[in-house]
Design an enzyme around this catalytic site. Structure first.
Site, short mmCIF file in Angstrom:
data_model
loop_
_atom_site.label_atom_id
_atom_site.label_comp_id
_atom_site.label_asym_id
_atom_site.label_seq_id
_atom_site.Cartn_x
_atom_site.Cartn_y
_atom_site.Cartn_z
N SER A 222 0.75 -1.19 -0.03
CA SER A 222 -0.01 0.03 0.06
C SER A 222 0.84 1.27 -0.07
CB SER A 222 -0.89 0.27 1.33
OG SER A 222 -0.05 0.36 2.21
N SER A 223 0.28 2.34 -0.60
CA SER A 223 0.90 3.63 -0.49
C SER A 223 1.20 3.94 0.92
CB SER A 223 0.25 4.63 -1.46
OG SER A 223 0.26 4.48 -2.64
N GLY A 226 4.12 2.30 2.21
CA GLY A 226 5.22 2.57 1.46
C GLY A 226 5.74 4.16 1.73
N GLU A 244 6.90 -0.35 -4.63
CA GLU A 244 6.06 -0.85 -5.76
C GLU A 244 4.41 -0.54 -5.29
OE1 GLU A 244 4.58 -4.41 -8.21
OE2 GLU A 244 6.82 -4.11 -8.16
N CYS A 278 -2.99 -4.06 -8.17
CA CYS A 278 -3.04 -2.81 -7.71
C CYS A 278 -2.89 -2.12 -9.18
CB CYS A 278 -1.39 -2.70 -7.46
SG CYS A 278 -0.14 -3.52 -8.59
#
EC number: 1.2.1.71
Length: 487
Positions: A222-223, A226, A244, A278
């Site tokens: 997940s962002s 990240g 990623e 994703c």
């Protein structure tokens, strides 16, 4: 219980109890205890000790081990697919394709390494200019749950090929797939310490990311996570970080001739893997007017017939479950939130059984929602936005912090070229599903979707660093000395 693989030995965890559950039946698939910080450190130290010998092996020797790993995956393909399905809820037909991708990753990684990070040389005056690549050392790999075999494999294989040693922390939701994968590496003859496995949840991940003994970290997820890792690595340019992450991906539909082809491509883009890729389409941009109305009506009718079921159900369903009951409830809540903001449910996403993480496809028109959340709803929930003209569609497609995937369904090449130039994404498809990607291409996004470290075919780039050399076999004076120097 032997949960962690450290320095060539299986050992029990000393941390919190972990369980992975079948998302449909809630039966326990795997159970163990997570790794504490001292065990994480032991794994890093084991990798550090194994690194010199592994890095000094010839490339061909490392390739030999990787090819034996691929052979082991073939031998255990059925068991691996069964495990992926059982732990993720993914239908067996889809789990089998994931195992195939794992097998193929070895040959693709070798080809990529030779092309992108191999050795090159050429004459330069009285010397030879040589470009070689060195491994970073010890790298951590954080794996996701949606492709628990293939996506970590996409980091681990090129990392080992380049000569790195790895500490692998899989998702706490899919520990059994990770265990089976590591067993295939062991059977392939991978030396002790070259690949270490630490199971665990957030605490284990924090300990690994913060360990001073790692030289890099490769993450898929997940962002939110990240971004936390990016902040943690701030001020550490000496460590390589490859992120990623996800996307709020737009799929723009033009007035195409083949309506059913458009509907099928939308379904493959939005609802394959129960929307847990994703690259899945999260936003469907449809022109206003009668043609757009007809497309949406047809899409809704077809989506009502999509089969949803357990991973091993026969005949096989198109969609399995989402990863957990918690994820299912969060998606139902997200749909309710969009509806409360003014969204119109064209096809309501439902959870037929309260004790199973099975969801039916959901489609909601959010055109009238003033403040649409720029979030990645990781499941079978598709938001429809109607647009007035093509420029407005492109503006809306780019109206996101993310930049992973974007697509256009159109009969016009000129429209696609116009869209391609103006879209902001690392993957841009034309008349193909958003979830389709070529193994011979890089995979990554911009914005909140990554940090410009594309994976897949470009993973070789972040698994080694370039070393430029000027070389000559003998030391000699030049024919002409520099002015001001007398010998």
């Amino acid at each position: 219980m032997t949960t962690h693989y450290i320095a060539g030995n299986w050992q029990a965890g000393q941390g919190e109890t972990l369980q992975s559950l079948n998302p449909v039946t809630q039966a326990v698939v795997w159970q163990g205890q997570g790794a504490v910080a001292s065990q994480v450190d032991a794994a890093v130290q084991a990798a550090r000790q194994a690194f010199p010998a592994w890095a000094q092996l010839s490339l061909e020797a490392r390739i030999d081990v990787l090819e034996k790993f691929a052979a082991q995956l073939k031998v255990h393909a059925e068991a691996m697919a069964q495990c992926i399905g059982e732990e993720t809820g993914k239908p067996l037909w889809e789990s089998a394709t994931e195992v195939t991708s794992m097998i193929n990753k070895v040959a693709i990684s070798v080809q990529s390494y030779r092309e992108r990070t191999g050795e090159k040389s050429g004459p330069l005056a009285d010397a030879t200019a040589v470009l070689r690549h060195k491994p970073h050392g010890v790298v951590a790999v954080f794996g996701p749950y949606n492709f628990p075999g293939h996506l970590p494999n996409g980091h681990i294989v090129p990392a080992l090929l380049a000569g790195n040693c790895v500490v692998f922390k899989p998702s706490e939701l899919t520990p059994k797939v990770a265990e089976l994968t590591v067993n295939c590496w062991i059977a392939a003859g991978l030396p002790a310490g070259v690949l270490n496995l630490v199971q665990g949840a957030r605490e284990t991940g924090v300990a690994l990311a913060a360990n001073p003994g790692i030289d890099g970290l490769f993450f898929t997820g997940s962002s939110r996570t990240g971004n936390l890792l990016h902040q943690q690595f701030a001020g550490r340019p000496d460590k390589i970080l490859a992120l990623e992450m996800g996307g709020n991906n737009p799929l723009v539909v033009d007035e195409v001739k083949d309506l059913d082809a458009a509907v099928y491509t939308i379904i493959q883009s939005a609802f394959i893997s129960a929307g847990q890729r994703c690259t899945c389409a999260r936003r469907l941009l449809v022109p206003q007017g009668s043609w757009g109305d007809a497309l949406i009506a047809r899409l809704v009718d077809v989506c009502k017939t999509i089969t949803v079921g357990a991973f091993d159900e026969q005949p096989a369903p198109f969609m399995g479950s989402v990863i957990s009951l918690q994820a299912a409830r969060a998606l139902i809540a997200a749909q309710a939130e969009l509806a409360a903001k003014g969204g119109v449910k064209l096809l309501e996403m439902t959870q037929p059984q309260a004790d199973a993480a099975l969801l039916t496809p959901g489609i909601i028109d959010v055109t009238a929602v003033d403040e649409r959340p720029d979030e990645e709803f990781f499941g079978p929930l598709l938001q429809v936005i109607r647009y007035v003209d093509f420029d407005a569609a492109i503006d809306e497609a780019n109206n996101t912090q993310y930049g992973l995937a974007a697509g256009l369904l159109s009969d016009s090449r000129a429209r696609y070229q116009y869209f391609w130039l103006r879209s902001r994404a690392g993957i841009v498809n034309w008349n193909k599903q958003l979830t389709g990607a070529a193994s011979s291409a890089p995979f990554g996004g911009v914005g909140a979707s990554g940090n410009h470290r594309a994976s897949a075919y470009y993973a070789a780039d972040y698994c080694a660093y370039p070393v430029a050399s000027l070389e000559t076999a003998s030391l000699a004076l030049p024919a002409t000395l520099t002015p001001g120097v007398t010998l």
